[in-house]
Design an enzyme around this catalytic site. Structure first.
Site, mmCIF file in Angstrom:
data_model
loop_
_atom_site.group_PDB
_atom_site.id
_atom_site.type_symbol
_atom_site.label_atom_id
_atom_site.label_comp_id
_atom_site.label_asym_id
_atom_site.label_seq_id
_atom_site.Cartn_x
_atom_site.Cartn_y
_atom_site.Cartn_z
ATOM 1 N N ASP A 1 2.950 -2.259 -10.326
ATOM 2 C CA ASP A 1 4.178 -2.569 -9.578
ATOM 3 C C ASP A 1 4.234 -4.096 -9.516
ATOM 4 O OD1 ASP A 1 6.324 -2.763 -7.901
ATOM 5 O OD2 ASP A 1 5.340 -1.916 -6.145
ATOM 6 N N GLY B 1 0.763 -1.241 0.000
ATOM 7 C CA GLY B 1 0.000 0.000 0.000
ATOM 8 C C GLY B 1 0.791 1.286 0.000
ATOM 9 N N GLY B 2 2.114 1.219 -0.027
ATOM 10 C CA GLY B 2 2.897 2.447 0.017
ATOM 11 C C GLY B 2 2.666 3.342 -1.182
ATOM 12 N N ASP C 1 -5.262 -6.069 -4.797
ATOM 13 C CA ASP C 1 -4.227 -7.070 -4.564
ATOM 14 C C ASP C 1 -4.913 -8.417 -4.407
ATOM 15 O OD1 ASP C 1 -1.049 -6.812 -3.699
ATOM 16 O OD2 ASP C 1 -2.022 -8.670 -3.025
ATOM 17 N N CYS D 1 10.923 -3.701 -8.594
ATOM 18 C CA CYS D 1 12.077 -3.509 -7.714
ATOM 19 C C CYS D 1 13.130 -4.553 -8.076
ATOM 20 C CB CYS D 1 11.669 -3.629 -6.252
ATOM 21 S SG CYS D 1 13.002 -3.104 -5.135
#
Length: 467
Positions: free
Chosen positions: A352, A290-291, A310, A405
């Site tokens: 993401d 959730g960032g 999600d 990432c």
């Protein structure tokens, strides 16, 4: 008639001293407990260690030593195992996993911290005797004495076979396959590619700063509260030199949060890109924990509805907590490959994508040894499927930001290049959206690096659906 055990011929009990029961070193025991949890149940050190430090109330100096031991030993596992392989009379895989973790813990102290040999050996032997038993402590004592006799890391590396990428893998505590992946990701764009490759690998081994994001509080106020300094790239970032971010009032209230500055730029990529036509519906497609959703909610223009999805219920719950207090948001438990929303429902989509996490090795040192090259192809297949659905989820003219990432080419450039080969997809260059960030370009895409930017190694790509 026999005498009671312990009685002398005169009937008096012997006054021989009881065997010494060592007082275990709290810092080393804590480090071992984390290593054991990582080995036995795939725990994450960055989650477990703070919990144990809080429970055990170690003094600040001991807590710092436990942290150094934990992360250092996890990070250096490959090199430590290469040293130990020649000193144990059986394959390391045949050792009791507890004994192997204790050997790694002692060897790291001798090679990298230069703890005096008597202290490193004695404390590790005491731990072994208490945790595993006296028999194992003899093995640990003998092996660690041989490690100590061989000198420090530099001397041991001279004795280990290795050239080229093998040498670099041992020197920087990375598996060889990651060294090769970093070489490919960095490419030949720098004057001294070999030196930059080594710098990038070494940056994975440095303890990262804590970054905060100012979501519902002015950044200047967050700087004052935290004692940090403004981040150089994101207008919402604050970098801390130390201290507990949980003590910052804005973090406690949810107005700010811990978030790497690279992750902030990933969210801002979606928000900054110019868009033709309506701009009223945004989607964070793989939103947990959730960032990025939290930052998107804070920076969206008035009237924009944010949907965050999600597929894991517990991660969706974390997203709900991150968005608590925000208006006009929706959190769904949904698999992006089979979404409940209709095609073309959104103007902007952030993907993401689930990935190897290799871009955050400095925060999760055990991941470099937990992951293998075999993990990459199935993840790349998942990423491609999610990107296809993300493009279907935006209207014609809508934008998709694809971020991971990880700098691994198979998870980044290869995935986006394949999607961009479609005749209804246009790639938009990333670097012009962040003119303040140097050395960001990776062709048409963007790549952040710890050694260049002080962030996680985030990959950034921006696509427009043309019809």
């Amino acid at each position: 008639m026999s005498r009671p055990s312990g009685a002398s011929r005169s009937g008096r009990r012997d006054r021989r001293p009881a065997p010494r029961r060592p007082v275990l070193d709290g810092a080393r025991l804590t480090a071992y407990d984390v290593l054991d949890a990582v080995t036995s149940r795939a725990a994450y050190a960055n989650l477990l260690l703070p919990q144990l430090l809080g429970e055990r109330d170690l003094e600040q100096r001991d807590a710092a030593f436990a942290t150094q031991l934990t992360y250092g030993t996890l990070r250096a596992r490959g090199t430590l195992d290469a040293v130990l392989t020649g000193l144990v009379d059986r394959p390391l895989a045949d050792l009791d996993p507890r004994v192997l973790d204790l050997l790694r813990l002692g060897t790291y102290q001798l090679l990298d911290l230069r703890v005096p040999a008597h202290a490193a050996v004695a404390t590790t032997v005491d731990l072994t005797r208490a945790i595993v038993g006296a028999g194992a402590s003899g093995l640990v004592n003998a092996v660690l004495r041989r490690v100590a006799a061989g000198g420090d890391r530099a001397r041991w590396l001279e004795t280990l076979d290795g050239e080229g990428d093998d040498r670099l893998a041992l020197a920087t505590d990375h598996p060889r396959w990651i060294v090769q992946a970093w070489r490919e990701a960095l490419g030949d764009e720098t004057p001294d590619g070999e030196a930059e490759l080594e710098a990038a690998l070494q940056a994975d081994d440095a303890a990262p700063e804590v970054h905060l994001v100012a979501r519902r509080v002015p950044r200047a106020e967050l700087v004052e509260q935290s004692g940090g300094r403004p981040g150089p790239w994101s207008p919402y970032a604050v970098r801390l030199g130390g201290g507990d971010p949980g003590l910052v009032p804005a973090v406690r209230s949810g107005a700010a949060a811990v978030q790497d500055e690279g992750s902030q730029l990933a969210a801002l990529l979606l928000a900054r890109a110019p868009l033709d036509g309506p701009d009223a519906a945004w989607l964070d497609m793989c939103a947990g924990p959730g960032g990025k959703s939290g930052l998107l909610a804070a920076v969206r223009p008035p009237g924009v509805r944010l949907t965050a999805a999600d597929r894991a219920p517990h991660r969706a719950e974390l997203v709900r907590r991150s968005l608590r207090g925000e208006e006009d948001v929706e959190v769904l438990v949904a698999d992006g490959r089979q979404p409940p929303w209709a095609p073309g429902s959104f103007d902007r989509v952030l993907l993401d994508a689930p990935c190897t996490g290799l871009g955050a090795l400095r925060r999760r040192p055990e991941v470099r040894w937990r992951r293998t090259g075999d993990d990459v192809p199935p993840l790349a297949e998942l990423q491609a499927a999610l990107l296809e659905r993300a493009l279907a989820s935006v209207r014609p003219g809508g934008l998709v930001a694809y971020v991971t990432c990880s700098p691994h080419t198979a998870e980044t450039v290869a995935v986006v290049d394949a999607a961009a080969a479609r005749d209804d997809v246009e790639v938009l260059p990333v670097a012009p959206l962040f003119p303040e960030v140097p050395d960001l370009s990776r062709g048409r895409y963007g790549q952040l690096w710890p050694h260049r930017h002080g962030t996680d190694a985030m990959f950034l790509a921006l696509l427009r659906r043309t019809r």
